[in-house]
Design a protein around this motif. Sequence first.
Motif, PDB file in Angstrom:
ATOM      1  N   ALA A  15     -25.156  16.645  14.465  1.00 53.54           N
ATOM      2  CA  ALA A  15     -25.916  16.825  15.702  1.00 53.54           C
ATOM      3  C   ALA A  15     -27.330  16.268  15.570  1.00 53.54           C
ATOM      4  CB  ALA A  15     -25.954  18.304  16.070  1.00 53.54           C
ATOM      5  N   LYS A  16     -27.935  16.425  14.392  1.00 48.46           N
ATOM      6  CA  LYS A  16     -29.296  15.927  14.200  1.00 48.46           C
ATOM      7  C   LYS A  16     -29.344  14.403  14.272  1.00 48.46           C
ATOM      8  CE  LYS A  16     -33.273  16.308  11.094  1.00 48.46           C
ATOM      9  NZ  LYS A  16     -33.803  16.882   9.841  1.00 48.46           N
ATOM     10  N   ASN A  17     -28.330  13.736  13.759  1.00 52.11           N
ATOM     11  CA  ASN A  17     -28.284  12.274  13.837  1.00 52.11           C
ATOM     12  C   ASN A  17     -28.246  11.787  15.280  1.00 52.11           C
ATOM     13  OD1 ASN A  17     -28.373  11.737  11.082  1.00 52.11           O
ATOM     14  ND2 ASN A  17     -26.141  11.882  10.853  1.00 52.11           N
ATOM     15  N   ALA A  30     -31.394  21.603  17.485  1.00 48.48           N
ATOM     16  CA  ALA A  30     -31.284  23.052  17.308  1.00 48.48           C
ATOM     17  C   ALA A  30     -31.698  23.811  18.556  1.00 48.48           C
ATOM     18  CB  ALA A  30     -32.136  23.510  16.120  1.00 48.48           C
ATOM     19  N   GLY A  31     -32.339  23.151  19.507  1.00 42.84           N
ATOM     20  CA  GLY A  31     -32.827  23.845  20.695  1.00 42.84           C
ATOM     21  C   GLY A  31     -31.810  23.844  21.815  1.00 42.84           C
ATOM     22  N   GLU A  32     -32.299  24.181  23.007  1.00 47.26           N
ATOM     23  CA  GLU A  32     -31.433  24.200  24.187  1.00 47.26           C
ATOM     24  C   GLU A  32     -31.121  22.766  24.604  1.00 47.26           C
ATOM     25  OE1 GLU A  32     -31.518  25.860  28.793  1.00 47.26           O
ATOM     26  OE2 GLU A  32     -33.046  26.495  27.355  1.00 47.26           O
ATOM     27  N   LEU A  33     -29.845  22.465  24.742  1.00 44.91           N
ATOM     28  CA  LEU A  33     -29.447  21.075  25.009  1.00 44.91           C
ATOM     29  C   LEU A  33     -29.875  20.601  26.390  1.00 44.91           C
ATOM     30  CD1 LEU A  33     -25.931  20.706  23.358  1.00 44.91           C
ATOM     31  CD2 LEU A  33     -28.181  20.190  22.445  1.00 44.91           C
ATOM     32  N   SER A  34     -30.110  21.525  27.312  1.00 43.67           N
ATOM     33  CA  SER A  34     -30.527  21.104  28.650  1.00 43.67           C
ATOM     34  C   SER A  34     -31.902  20.427  28.610  1.00 43.67           C
ATOM     35  CB  SER A  34     -30.565  22.305  29.596  1.00 43.67           C
ATOM     36  OG  SER A  34     -31.477  23.279  29.107  1.00 43.67           O
ATOM     37  N   LYS A  35     -32.687  20.702  27.554  1.00 39.45           N
ATOM     38  CA  LYS A  35     -34.006  20.085  27.425  1.00 39.45           C
ATOM     39  C   LYS A  35     -33.973  18.871  26.501  1.00 39.45           C
ATOM     40  CE  LYS A  35     -36.354  24.522  28.146  1.00 39.45           C
ATOM     41  NZ  LYS A  35     -37.300  25.523  27.574  1.00 39.45           N
ATOM     42  N   THR A  38     -19.165  24.390  18.668  1.00 38.94           N
ATOM     43  CA  THR A  38     -20.069  25.287  17.930  1.00 38.94           C
ATOM     44  C   THR A  38     -19.988  25.092  16.423  1.00 38.94           C
ATOM     45  OG1 THR A  38     -18.336  26.975  18.022  1.00 38.94           O
ATOM     46  CG2 THR A  38     -20.051  27.059  19.712  1.00 38.94           C
ATOM     47  N   VAL A  39     -18.876  24.552  15.924  1.00 39.67           N
ATOM     48  CA  VAL A  39     -18.703  24.408  14.480  1.00 39.67           C
ATOM     49  C   VAL A  39     -19.081  23.001  14.020  1.00 39.67           C
ATOM     50  CG1 VAL A  39     -17.108  24.924  12.565  1.00 39.67           C
ATOM     51  CG2 VAL A  39     -16.781  26.008  14.781  1.00 39.67           C
ATOM     52  N   ILE A  40     -19.644  22.216  14.920  1.00 35.83           N
ATOM     53  CA  ILE A  40     -19.992  20.844  14.562  1.00 35.83           C
ATOM     54  C   ILE A  40     -21.101  20.857  13.516  1.00 35.83           C
ATOM     55  CG2 ILE A  40     -21.826  20.439  16.238  1.00 35.83           C
ATOM     56  CD1 ILE A  40     -20.448  17.751  16.861  1.00 35.83           C
ATOM     57  N   SER A  41     -21.094  19.909  12.612  1.00 29.99           N
ATOM     58  CA  SER A  41     -22.051  19.851  11.510  1.00 29.99           C
ATOM     59  C   SER A  41     -23.478  19.691  12.036  1.00 29.99           C
ATOM     60  CB  SER A  41     -21.709  18.676  10.595  1.00 29.99           C
ATOM     61  OG  SER A  41     -22.770  18.405   9.713  1.00 29.99           O
ATOM     62  N   LEU A  79     -25.815  17.128  28.520  1.00 29.28           N
ATOM     63  CA  LEU A  79     -25.422  17.685  27.232  1.00 29.28           C
ATOM     64  C   LEU A  79     -25.174  19.173  27.365  1.00 29.28           C
ATOM     65  CD1 LEU A  79     -28.090  15.900  24.976  1.00 29.28           C
ATOM     66  CD2 LEU A  79     -25.881  15.045  25.765  1.00 29.28           C
ATOM     67  N   VAL A  80     -24.084  19.651  26.757  1.00 28.46           N
ATOM     68  CA  VAL A  80     -23.755  21.072  26.825  1.00 28.46           C
ATOM     69  C   VAL A  80     -23.126  21.492  25.506  1.00 28.46           C
ATOM     70  CG1 VAL A  80     -21.499  20.595  27.867  1.00 28.46           C
ATOM     71  CG2 VAL A  80     -22.543  22.846  28.148  1.00 28.46           C
ATOM     72  N   ARG A  81     -23.497  22.692  25.053  1.00 29.34           N
ATOM     73  CA  ARG A  81     -22.941  23.225  23.814  1.00 29.34           C
ATOM     74  C   ARG A  81     -21.888  24.271  24.152  1.00 29.34           C
ATOM     75  NH1 ARG A  81     -27.409  24.288  21.368  1.00 29.34           N
ATOM     76  NH2 ARG A  81     -27.409  22.569  19.866  1.00 29.34           N
ATOM     77  N   GLN A  82     -20.849  24.330  23.347  1.00 28.62           N
ATOM     78  CA  GLN A  82     -19.781  25.304  23.552  1.00 28.62           C
ATOM     79  C   GLN A  82     -20.359  26.717  23.639  1.00 28.62           C
ATOM     80  OE1 GLN A  82     -16.946  25.456  20.379  1.00 28.62           O
ATOM     81  NE2 GLN A  82     -15.480  26.712  21.506  1.00 28.62           N
TER      82      GLN A  82
END
Length: 998
Positions: free
Chosen positions: A909-911, A918-923, A902-905, A957-960
């Motif tokens: 993530a954009k790179n 910024a959206g839901e990683l499942s998509k 969650t604290v990743i820059s 892909l999954v976000r904390q």
Amino acid sequence: MGTKNIDRTGFPARPVSIPFVSPQSMTPFSSIGFAAASEPPSFRPTPPGTTVPFSLSGPGVQPGAPCFRPAPPRLNYPSEPLPPPPPSAVGPFQHFPAPSFSSPAQPPLTRQSIQPPAYQARPFLSSLSPQPQMPNAPMESPPIGSNVPPPSQYQPSFPGYAHMQPGAEMHAPPMHSSIPANQGNYGPAASSPFSTHQGGYVPSLPMANPLGIQPTQQPGSIPPTAPIQGLTEDFSTITMQTRPGTMESLFDPKELPRPLHGDVEPTNLTEMYPMNCNPKYLRFTTSGIPNSHSLASRWHLPLGAVICPLAESPDGEVVPIINFVPANVMRCRRCRTYVNPYMTFTDIGRKFRCNVCTTLNDVPSEYYAQLDATGQRVDLNERPELTKGTVEFVAPTEYMVRPPMPPLYFFLIDVSVSAARSGMIAVVAQTIKSCLDELPGFSRTQIGFATFDSTIHFYNMKSCLTQPQMLVVSDLDDIFIPLPDDLLVNLSESRSVVESFLDSLPTMFQDNVNVESAFGPAIKAALMVMSQLGGKLLIFQNTLPSLGIGRLKLRGDDSRIYGTDKEHGLRLPEEPFYKQMAAELSKCQISANIYAFSDKYTDIASLGTLAKYTAGHVYYYPAFQSSIHGEKLRHELRRDLTRETAWEAVMRVRCGKGVRVTTYHGNFMLKSTDLLALPAVDCDKAFAMQLTLEETLLTTQTVYFQVALLYTASCGERRIRVHTMALPVVTELADVYRLADTGAIVSLFSRLAFEKTLSHKLEDARSALQLRIVKALKEYRNIYAVHHRSANRMIYPESLNFLMLYVLALNRSMALRGGYGDVSLDERCAAGHTMMALPIKRLLKLLYPSLIRLDEYLLKGTVPADDFKSIERRLPLTRDSLDSRGLYIYDDGFKFNIWFGTVISPDFAKNLLGSDFAGELSKATLKEHNNEMSRRLIRVLEKLRKSDQAFYQLCHLVRQGEQPKEGFLLLANLVEDQMGSNGGYADWMLQISRQVQH
């Protein structure tokens, strides 16, 4: 059933019921009786100057002697100096080195009561009793002829292409833990100074030289001896600690052993038996064969092996192909063992002695060569069959019951509405078309197609046509084959018609609204088409069979069945039709691979039976969508079609005197008591077997094993691949444990456990695994109980450092964990079918996957992009390994789970994700973007995929904190953490330790 320790005072009788144990009259899980194997092995004279791998250094110890006695001296290779003792370990791990040796220059002892057999050129340390002549056993090949051609002719070998019958079960009572869950403070594991197999084989009892290795002493002398010293200690320990402020004991999670370097193949016998086959092909659960029933009964772990007969050759090695044609392959006339490096030649080269049964055979005149002064053939370097443990022989026509079959692929495709909407049909058609140039067999390859929904559609692809003709059969009760001679065509002759069909197939059924599936009748139709030649049947199934014979119904949705005696029935085929069809397919040399796609229940337990008994495989894609899972299907179907395959194969394992195979485990059909029918086999399939001792006491120092696979190569040549291995016979339990192979044990455990779930509850299978480990560690602890009675120490052999963790992971695997609500019935059965066929390395990675931190590598612009050293360090599978500022990849060989903290820059993530970050990683989809960081990540994924190409790892892909996705994708797979009411790794070790000490 138990085994009493005769003449061992103070030792109680063994318990009556021992799950998973391999006793004399009952076998674990299921039993298949097999014919007795071969006779006692011979020995191979060795030139003077050969180092002695073992030396006689003390009085012999009779089996059954009391366990608590003065320890024998440690033995070592005379040619190697003893290593200095390691420095004292800091922390709870301690290592106890072996005591020093005395100088080998001591005067020899007088040899007593040791008479060499009359046929030997030199004496050795065990006498072989005369054996009665046995009649020739019928084998997969004809009797050996009298002529053998001149020295071997080499041919290039292609690179690695390569049933359990129900029986008596032993019911293990469930074991419930009363230990309160305690997670402790997990952190990165301290690197352990001990490897799985540290050092070489150093027996703790005197042993004679193994057969095939001649001592350097002159006849009449014996090796020097060393004085008897104190108790030899060669094991690992973990010390319990006390939780501050309480009297509760616990293990420090940071100090627990973890297999962070993956599977390590055993090399402890490389120097002793350099001519053994590579462990990639054959690995035993222990490289020391117990010399008696009483010793084997104290082992408690499986005594067996895992065979991968067509494993990919080790780097830089090529399996030599030896052509004896037109003569027969040289074999023992009695036990039919193929010529191998451990056979010895006598009588000036006119005779050879079989290493398995010791029979003296005549050497054919065409194979004759003189012996040199050391007793070796003068053409030894020109005969790879006499120097290498793995070879292939070209089989003459006498080994064929029919002309060699061509490679044949028949595709049976579900075209119902759900299959069309998922995109499966289009992906399959495109992949097959892209592989046509790479199918094995070249101009010999045959191909055919059929589709089905509520009817069956055949396709005439005769070369004289410009477009394929569809032939529809709607009578499901009386299946017939229209135009039987035109449904299988030669690919090279009908290439244009085949390509035209594959181009039109996706649109042909895109508007289909038929929801029915005549799967059973379609299988019968495919059998009728393929029965004359055999081949590989690839089935693409998307709907639960609903019409005709073999129709199935929804089951497994009643949670009340779980935990009862009826639970195991859900994991068995509902209809006997599928096992009957599997038997017919195997008889016709047809191997079935199942590709299942449905998002609903499709009864993998029933459909998987077709693959189980035909040496096939089950590929499961739940809720398949071509946009998400298409790449995985393309890769795995391509590998299935293009990898080299051994057709119409049979496999047999021959054992030395006193040892026999009791059960086989894997995907196959038993053709006879010890002959495995494998219609199609490749480098991605492995088989396991269990062994037992036929005799109360083995009288030889070495036991030989030979695996022979007779098959048809894609080029049309009939071949025999032979793997030969020699193992020492040991007289001490400590040696059996010291030579243990954790990978082989876990592989055999996984097969036994899944088979047990077919007749018992899941809890019974898990408890039985735990009970066997407890019994084994308790027996091992007794070896050192005199000096180590401390209740706060867990003692185990170094070779089994990771066994407890792997068994914990096995109990938490998809095939065994939880109950009704934890894993769907189809997923559980598919996972079980997969484990039954996996080689050791792939299975261990599935049980304990890699967890690697990536962000540090991606951010280091100064590190070359192809320098992957920083990402080779694996982390413990626990939440404490995850940092909110990091990016991690979880790789189990079947999928990638990429975890974003969650604290990743945001820029980081954009790179990697572009505008989707910024959206839901499942998509979001992971693809290469125009920046160095993204290119580095794609290179990492490609490197991981290339390291093992059997399966394709899709990226998830999954976000904390993203629930429930984070839970089922990653957190539920961190096997060291607490899961619900089940404790973590430290609690599991504490539970095992307490049970071992009580």
